[in-house]
Scaffold this motif. Structure first.
Motif, PDB file in Angstrom:
ATOM      1  N   TYR A   1     -14.971 146.240  55.808  1.00  0.00           N
ATOM      2  CA  TYR A   1     -15.015 145.295  56.645  1.00  0.00           C
ATOM      3  C   TYR A   1     -13.024 144.661  56.016  1.00  0.00           C
ATOM      4  O   TYR A   1     -12.274 144.592  56.927  1.00  0.00           O
ATOM      5  CB  TYR A   1     -15.383 143.798  56.437  1.00  0.00           C
ATOM      6  N   TYR A   2     -12.503 144.963  54.348  1.00  0.00           N
ATOM      7  CA  TYR A   2     -11.454 144.017  54.580  1.00  0.00           C
ATOM      8  C   TYR A   2     -10.747 144.998  54.618  1.00  0.00           C
ATOM      9  O   TYR A   2      -9.262 144.521  54.599  1.00  0.00           O
ATOM     10  CB  TYR A   2     -11.829 143.945  52.800  1.00  0.00           C
ATOM     11  N   HIS A   3     -10.948 146.315  54.120  1.00  0.00           N
ATOM     12  CA  HIS A   3      -9.647 147.320  54.594  1.00  0.00           C
ATOM     13  C   HIS A   3      -9.349 147.811  56.039  1.00  0.00           C
ATOM     14  O   HIS A   3      -8.323 148.091  56.394  1.00  0.00           O
ATOM     15  CB  HIS A   3     -10.462 148.923  53.781  1.00  0.00           C
ATOM     16  N   ARG A   4     -10.403 147.431  56.651  1.00  0.00           N
ATOM     17  CA  ARG A   4     -10.184 147.604  58.094  1.00  0.00           C
ATOM     18  C   ARG A   4      -9.364 146.630  58.878  1.00  0.00           C
ATOM     19  O   ARG A   4      -8.426 146.488  59.220  1.00  0.00           O
ATOM     20  CB  ARG A   4     -11.029 147.625  58.573  1.00  0.00           C
ATOM     21  N   ARG A   5      -9.774 145.200  58.013  1.00  0.00           N
ATOM     22  CA  ARG A   5      -8.271 144.305  58.864  1.00  0.00           C
ATOM     23  C   ARG A   5      -6.867 144.354  58.168  1.00  0.00           C
ATOM     24  O   ARG A   5      -6.488 144.184  58.756  1.00  0.00           O
ATOM     25  CB  ARG A   5      -9.466 142.338  58.124  1.00  0.00           C
TER      26      ARG A   5
ATOM     27  N   VAL B   1      -1.608 143.868  57.757  1.00  0.00           N
ATOM     28  CA  VAL B   1      -1.045 144.684  57.623  1.00  0.00           C
ATOM     29  C   VAL B   1       0.485 144.781  58.898  1.00  0.00           C
ATOM     30  O   VAL B   1       1.380 144.321  58.695  1.00  0.00           O
ATOM     31  CB  VAL B   1      -0.490 146.128  56.474  1.00  0.00           C
ATOM     32  N   PRO B   2      -0.047 145.394  60.445  1.00  0.00           N
ATOM     33  CA  PRO B   2       1.339 145.057  61.496  1.00  0.00           C
ATOM     34  C   PRO B   2       1.398 144.018  61.457  1.00  0.00           C
ATOM     35  O   PRO B   2       2.493 143.590  61.889  1.00  0.00           O
ATOM     36  CB  PRO B   2      -0.097 145.716  62.220  1.00  0.00           C
ATOM     37  N   ASN B   3       0.582 142.213  61.183  1.00  0.00           N
ATOM     38  CA  ASN B   3       1.060 141.556  61.535  1.00  0.00           C
ATOM     39  C   ASN B   3       1.861 140.521  60.756  1.00  0.00           C
ATOM     40  O   ASN B   3       2.992 140.550  61.366  1.00  0.00           O
ATOM     41  CB  ASN B   3      -0.270 140.446  61.730  1.00  0.00           C
TER      42      ASN B   3
ATOM     43  N   TYR C   1       6.099 119.797  51.013  1.00  0.00           N
ATOM     44  CA  TYR C   1       6.317 121.881  52.011  1.00  0.00           C
ATOM     45  C   TYR C   1       5.334 121.669  53.261  1.00  0.00           C
ATOM     46  O   TYR C   1       4.525 120.912  52.908  1.00  0.00           O
ATOM     47  CB  TYR C   1       6.544 122.601  51.526  1.00  0.00           C
ATOM     48  N   LEU C   2       6.404 122.025  53.773  1.00  0.00           N
ATOM     49  CA  LEU C   2       5.661 121.612  55.494  1.00  0.00           C
ATOM     50  C   LEU C   2       4.735 123.546  55.648  1.00  0.00           C
ATOM     51  O   LEU C   2       5.687 123.895  55.694  1.00  0.00           O
ATOM     52  CB  LEU C   2       6.123 121.409  56.272  1.00  0.00           C
ATOM     53  N   VAL C   3       3.768 123.142  55.794  1.00  0.00           N
ATOM     54  CA  VAL C   3       2.935 124.768  55.348  1.00  0.00           C
ATOM     55  C   VAL C   3       2.507 124.933  56.811  1.00  0.00           C
ATOM     56  O   VAL C   3       1.963 124.691  57.381  1.00  0.00           O
ATOM     57  CB  VAL C   3       2.069 124.554  54.675  1.00  0.00           C
ATOM     58  N   THR C   4       2.973 126.342  56.649  1.00  0.00           N
ATOM     59  CA  THR C   4       2.106 127.173  58.387  1.00  0.00           C
ATOM     60  C   THR C   4       1.506 128.764  57.230  1.00  0.00           C
ATOM     61  O   THR C   4       2.115 129.047  56.375  1.00  0.00           O
ATOM     62  CB  THR C   4       3.352 127.365  58.803  1.00  0.00           C
ATOM     63  N   VAL C   5       0.263 128.646  57.911  1.00  0.00           N
ATOM     64  CA  VAL C   5      -0.766 129.505  57.412  1.00  0.00           C
ATOM     65  C   VAL C   5      -0.527 130.375  59.103  1.00  0.00           C
ATOM     66  O   VAL C   5      -1.275 129.920  59.969  1.00  0.00           O
ATOM     67  CB  VAL C   5      -2.183 129.373  57.001  1.00  0.00           C
ATOM     68  N   VAL C   6      -0.601 131.618  58.628  1.00  0.00           N
ATOM     69  CA  VAL C   6      -0.868 132.699  59.693  1.00  0.00           C
ATOM     70  C   VAL C   6      -1.753 133.656  59.269  1.00  0.00           C
ATOM     71  O   VAL C   6      -2.296 134.624  59.012  1.00  0.00           O
ATOM     72  CB  VAL C   6       0.481 133.658  59.792  1.00  0.00           C
ATOM     73  N   ALA C   7      -2.849 133.089  60.469  1.00  0.00           N
ATOM     74  CA  ALA C   7      -4.636 133.491  60.449  1.00  0.00           C
ATOM     75  C   ALA C   7      -4.575 134.445  60.320  1.00  0.00           C
ATOM     76  O   ALA C   7      -4.793 135.368  59.886  1.00  0.00           O
ATOM     77  CB  ALA C   7      -5.319 132.247  61.158  1.00  0.00           C
ATOM     78  N   ASP C   8      -4.321 135.465  61.566  1.00  0.00           N
ATOM     79  CA  ASP C   8      -3.568 136.538  61.398  1.00  0.00           C
ATOM     80  C   ASP C   8      -3.012 137.405  60.870  1.00  0.00           C
ATOM     81  O   ASP C   8      -3.463 138.921  60.869  1.00  0.00           O
ATOM     82  CB  ASP C   8      -4.373 137.242  63.241  1.00  0.00           C
ATOM     83  N   ALA C   9      -2.516 137.236  59.405  1.00  0.00           N
ATOM     84  CA  ALA C   9      -2.041 137.660  59.089  1.00  0.00           C
ATOM     85  C   ALA C   9      -2.314 137.478  57.276  1.00  0.00           C
ATOM     86  O   ALA C   9      -1.333 137.664  56.253  1.00  0.00           O
ATOM     87  CB  ALA C   9      -0.351 137.257  58.727  1.00  0.00           C
ATOM     88  N   CYS C  10      -4.043 137.115  57.641  1.00  0.00           N
ATOM     89  CA  CYS C  10      -4.308 136.714  55.655  1.00  0.00           C
ATOM     90  C   CYS C  10      -5.829 137.401  56.192  1.00  0.00           C
ATOM     91  O   CYS C  10      -6.412 137.701  57.121  1.00  0.00           O
ATOM     92  CB  CYS C  10      -4.613 135.238  55.333  1.00  0.00           C
ATOM     93  N   ALA C  11      -6.485 138.072  54.522  1.00  0.00           N
ATOM     94  CA  ALA C  11      -7.438 138.226  54.733  1.00  0.00           C
ATOM     95  C   ALA C  11      -8.282 138.167  53.982  1.00  0.00           C
ATOM     96  O   ALA C  11      -7.335 137.658  52.852  1.00  0.00           O
ATOM     97  CB  ALA C  11      -7.666 140.000  54.949  1.00  0.00           C
ATOM     98  N   THR C  12      -9.846 138.458  53.603  1.00  0.00           N
ATOM     99  CA  THR C  12     -10.946 138.016  52.418  1.00  0.00           C
ATOM    100  C   THR C  12     -11.344 139.320  52.605  1.00  0.00           C
ATOM    101  O   THR C  12     -11.876 139.852  53.835  1.00  0.00           O
ATOM    102  CB  THR C  12     -10.838 137.100  52.087  1.00  0.00           C
ATOM    103  N   TYR C  13     -12.830 139.248  51.788  1.00  0.00           N
ATOM    104  CA  TYR C  13     -13.454 139.914  51.723  1.00  0.00           C
ATOM    105  C   TYR C  13     -14.676 140.019  53.010  1.00  0.00           C
ATOM    106  O   TYR C  13     -15.122 141.125  53.414  1.00  0.00           O
ATOM    107  CB  TYR C  13     -14.405 139.777  50.519  1.00  0.00           C
ATOM    108  N   SER C  14     -14.770 139.104  54.143  1.00  0.00           N
ATOM    109  CA  SER C  14     -15.685 138.803  55.257  1.00  0.00           C
ATOM    110  C   SER C  14     -15.261 137.486  55.608  1.00  0.00           C
ATOM    111  O   SER C  14     -14.241 137.418  55.159  1.00  0.00           O
ATOM    112  CB  SER C  14     -17.442 138.872  54.638  1.00  0.00           C
ATOM    113  N   GLN C  15     -15.542 138.262  57.649  1.00  0.00           N
ATOM    114  CA  GLN C  15     -14.851 137.039  58.633  1.00  0.00           C
ATOM    115  C   GLN C  15     -15.376 135.505  57.699  1.00  0.00           C
ATOM    116  O   GLN C  15     -14.662 134.804  58.244  1.00  0.00           O
ATOM    117  CB  GLN C  15     -15.716 137.787  59.771  1.00  0.00           C
TER     118      GLN C  15
END
Length: 220
Positions: free
Chosen positions: A51-55, A61-63, A174-188
């Protein structure tokens, strides 16, 4: 509950306040070969079909490449954290990394940022030996010298090093933005759980929204 606004000097700030030219930085967390290429990480062995490497391959990475391109065009500061010891034998590592048997020797090829995100001249690389980049580097000093107010964060893994960067950055103002579809961990499940857990420290959004904002900075 709606977004709360806070007076900051003459500005009225929200977590999703519009980015400002000269005050916006992008931080890529631990996008290194050892964590992003299959079967290089001895502590979390993952093959190419996991899952991790497919994501990573299909989404993250593309994002991130698109975000990096937009940030460069907008003239934003770009920073990369990497886990890497200051020594070849890793004696300078945190106790936690020693107990976890996590060691990326200074200058090792597998510790380099992946080619898709390869830093160019004037992009900053911060080697760290802890989960939290604010704990084992001078990133806070650097960001303040760069006049950063808005910090956009993407990387791996969502519920560990990204988590630490988000919380510590928020605590430092800091005002932090997290880009959800540009992050990954080992399961959804872990990914979504982490985003929920630190949602109070940041604005969570997606790649398209961040790119639109960065394009607006470039146009300005």
């Amino acid at each position: 509950m709606g977004m709360i606004e806070v007076q900051y000097g003459k500005d009225l700030l929200r977590r999703d306040s519009a980015y400002e030219p000269g005050m916006t930085s992008v931080l890529f967390v631990d996008m290194q070969r050892i964590w992003c290429e299959p079967n290089l990480d001895p502590t979390h062995p993952q093959d190419a079909d996991s899952y991790y490497h497919r994501r990573l391959r299909n989404t993250v990475v593309p994002n991130q490449v698109r975000i990096l391109d937009a940030a460069r065009k907008a003239g934003c500061n770009v920073l990369h954290t990497i886990i890497e010891s200051l020594t070849l034998d890793g004696r300078d590592r945190s106790l936690d990394h020693k107990l976890s048997d996590m060691h990326v020797p200074k200058g090792s090829p597998e510790g380099q940022v992946i080619d898709a995100l390869k830093p160019i001249d004037n992009e900053i690389i911060l080697p760290k030996t802890s989960s939290g980049v604010f704990n084992s580097t001078n990133i806070d000093y650097v960001l303040r010298n760069l006049n950063t107010r808005y910090l956009i964060i993407a990387g791996v893994v969502t519920d560990q090093c990204v988590d630490m960067a988000v919380r510590d950055a928020a605590d430092r103002g800091y005002l932090v933005t997290v880009v959800a579809d540009a992050c990954a961990t080992y399961s959804q499940e872990r990914h979504e759980g982490a985003l929920r857990a630190y949602s109070g420290y940041c604005w969570t959004t997606n790649t398209e929204t961040v790119i639109d904002r960065l394009n607006g900075l470039a146009a300005a």
